[in-house]
Every structure is written in C-alpha cells, then in structure tokens.
Enzyme design. Structure first.
Site, PDB file in Angstrom:
ATOM      1  N   LYS A   1       0.847  -1.189   0.000  1.00 43.87           N
ATOM      2  CA  LYS A   1       0.000   0.000   0.000  1.00 43.87           C
ATOM      3  C   LYS A   1       0.886   1.244   0.000  1.00 43.87           C
ATOM      4  CE  LYS A   1      -4.434   0.105   2.349  1.00 43.87           C
ATOM      5  NZ  LYS A   1      -5.057   0.108   3.689  1.00 43.87           N
TER       6      LYS A   1
HETATM    7  O1  G3P Z   1      -9.266   0.961   4.652  1.00 44.69           O
HETATM    8  C1  G3P Z   1      -9.095   2.237   5.173  1.00 44.69           C
HETATM    9  C2  G3P Z   1      -9.670   2.329   6.523  1.00 44.69           C
HETATM   10  O2  G3P Z   1      -8.955   1.537   7.437  1.00 44.69           O
HETATM   11  C3  G3P Z   1      -9.856   3.704   7.030  1.00 44.69           C
HETATM   12  O3  G3P Z   1     -11.061   3.674   7.695  1.00 44.69           O
HETATM   13  O4  G3P Z   1     -12.820   4.410   9.203  1.00 44.69           O
HETATM   14  O5  G3P Z   1     -10.432   5.172   9.556  1.00 44.69           O
HETATM   15  O6  G3P Z   1     -11.766   6.062   7.669  1.00 44.69           O
HETATM   16  P1  G3P Z   1     -11.538   4.912   8.581  1.00 44.69           P
END
Ligand code: G3P
Length: 229
Positions: free
Chosen positions: A86
């Site tokens: 990534k």
């Molecule tokens: O896959 C990306 C994710 O882990 C981010 O999620 O909820 O932190 O925006 P969030």
C-alpha cells in the site's frame, strides 16, 4: 463484489475465513496499532495473516520520499507472495508506484479522494485504487458516488486496476458499493457481522424452533396416549 477484511486482528480474520467470505485483507499503520499489544512485528503480523487467508494482503509503507518508498515496498513485497504494497497517493508515492509496479510488485494506492487521483494511480501501474468513502462522507461529500465514478472511468478505458472501496463504516455503504460495481469492498469486522443481522431472521428462527418444539410435544403426547390404550 469481493469482500476483504480491513483489520490486522487475526481472530477476526479467522472467523471471516470460517464463514467463507474473506477474499483478502487490508491493513494500515492505524489498524496495526490497534493490535500492537500482541506479540510480533508488523511483518510477523502480516505473515500470520497470509497463512490464514489465501488472497491479497495489503501492507502499508510509512516512508516519505520516492527512493525510500521503493526500498520499503521491495522489503514489504518480500514478506509473502500474496502481499500487496500500500502506497499513499502523492508525488513521491506516484513515482514509487510507477517504479515498483514495473518490477511486478502489486500496489494498492491508498488515501484516494478523487477520480483524478485514481486515474493517476492506475496510469502509473497500480493494481488497486482505494477510495476512502467514509472519510468523504465525514466532510459532507458522497463517497459512494466517487466509487461509481472511478469504476466507470476505469471500465471505460479498460484499465486492469481494481477499485477497493475503503473506509467503509456501515452496511449501507456495502450494498451501495456493490450496486455501483466496486470490484472489492474492504470491511471492518463489525460491518461484516452487521451484514448478517436482520430482526426478521431472528424472529423467523425463533418461530420455526417454537413450532418444531410444539410439533414434537404433540407427537410425544399422541405416542403416549396410543401406548396407554
Ligand atoms: O481501509 C481504510 C480504513 O482503514 C480507514 O477507515 O474508518 O479510519 O476512515 P476509517
């Protein structure tokens, strides 16, 4: 739409694999931090996950600068054949994506918030682009619409890059991403669990079991009264 789990927690991944619905896993530094009380480095955690799931496992670079990202991407890619590296989208990231993709390393471009960023990542050779839909919703934009636009754009130009809908916060996001043709959605375990739930399912199971128990009791009563005659 394939389902990935967005977690570094191996117990959650084992459960999703037992359910037969885990096609891959995405991790990031924040998700690793959540399980950092457990033994093992990021590399060991990723290798443990790769032993549980036979599918792409994303592990994220934390370097800044193209040369540093390239070196880190090569190191991460060496951890396991299923590892996808990534890399966040910015100038250094784009250069690193181009260089390591040319070496056959699969890249998941992360922190995508626009169709143009996805176009650049796909043009540089990324295997996956990850729009963060929940974070766009957080600032009053429509994350699912961005997924739809990117899917349509990549399809139109026959790009091999696949869209991973990320930052998924609730079950509505999942069904909406499937409806607009996202190739993959990566889900927190709690969202996967919530997809299973419906009150009418619980009510239906309870009523089937109650009817079954009543029928068994009636059968027993009939058998006992026949034996008494
Ligand atoms: O896959 C990306 C994710 O882990 C981010 O999620 O909820 O932190 O925006 P969030």
């Amino acid at each position: 739409m394939r389902i990935f789990l967005d977690t570094a927690d191996s117990e959650e991944i084992r459960q999703a694999v037992r359910w037969g619905v885990c096609d891959g896993v995405t991790t990031n530094p924040s998700l690793f931090a959540k399980v950092s009380d457990r033994a093992g480095s990021y590399k060991e955690r990723v290798q443990e996950i790769a032993a549980i799931v036979d599918g792409p496992i994303s592990a994220e670079c934390v370097s800044r600068g193209a040369d540093e990202l390239v070196a880190e991407a090569r190191e991460i890619a060496s951890w396991h054949p299923n590892v996808v590296v990534k890399i966040p989208i910015d100038g250094a990231g784009l250069e690193a994506i181009s260089r390591v993709s040319g070496e056959g390393i699969r890249v998941n471009t992360t922190l995508i918030f626009s169709t143009n960023q996805a176009l650049l990542a796909a043009s540089a050779g990324a295997a996956y682009v990850s729009p963060f839909i929940g974070r766009l919703d957080d600032i009053g934009q429509d994350g699912v619409s961005l997924v739809a636009e990117i899917v349509e754009m990549l399809d139109r130009y026959h790009s091999p890059a696949q869209v991973i809908a990320a930052s998924v916060r609730h079950v509505g996001h999942v069904s909406a991403c499937a409806a607009v043709g996202a190739h993959i959605a990566t889900l927190p375990f709690k969202v996967l669990q919530a997809m299973l739930q419906h009150p009418l399912t619980d009510k239906g199971i309870a009523s089937f079991l109650a009817d079954w128990d009543r029928a068994q009791a009636q059968r027993r009563e009939r058998a006992e009264s026949a034996a008494g005659r």
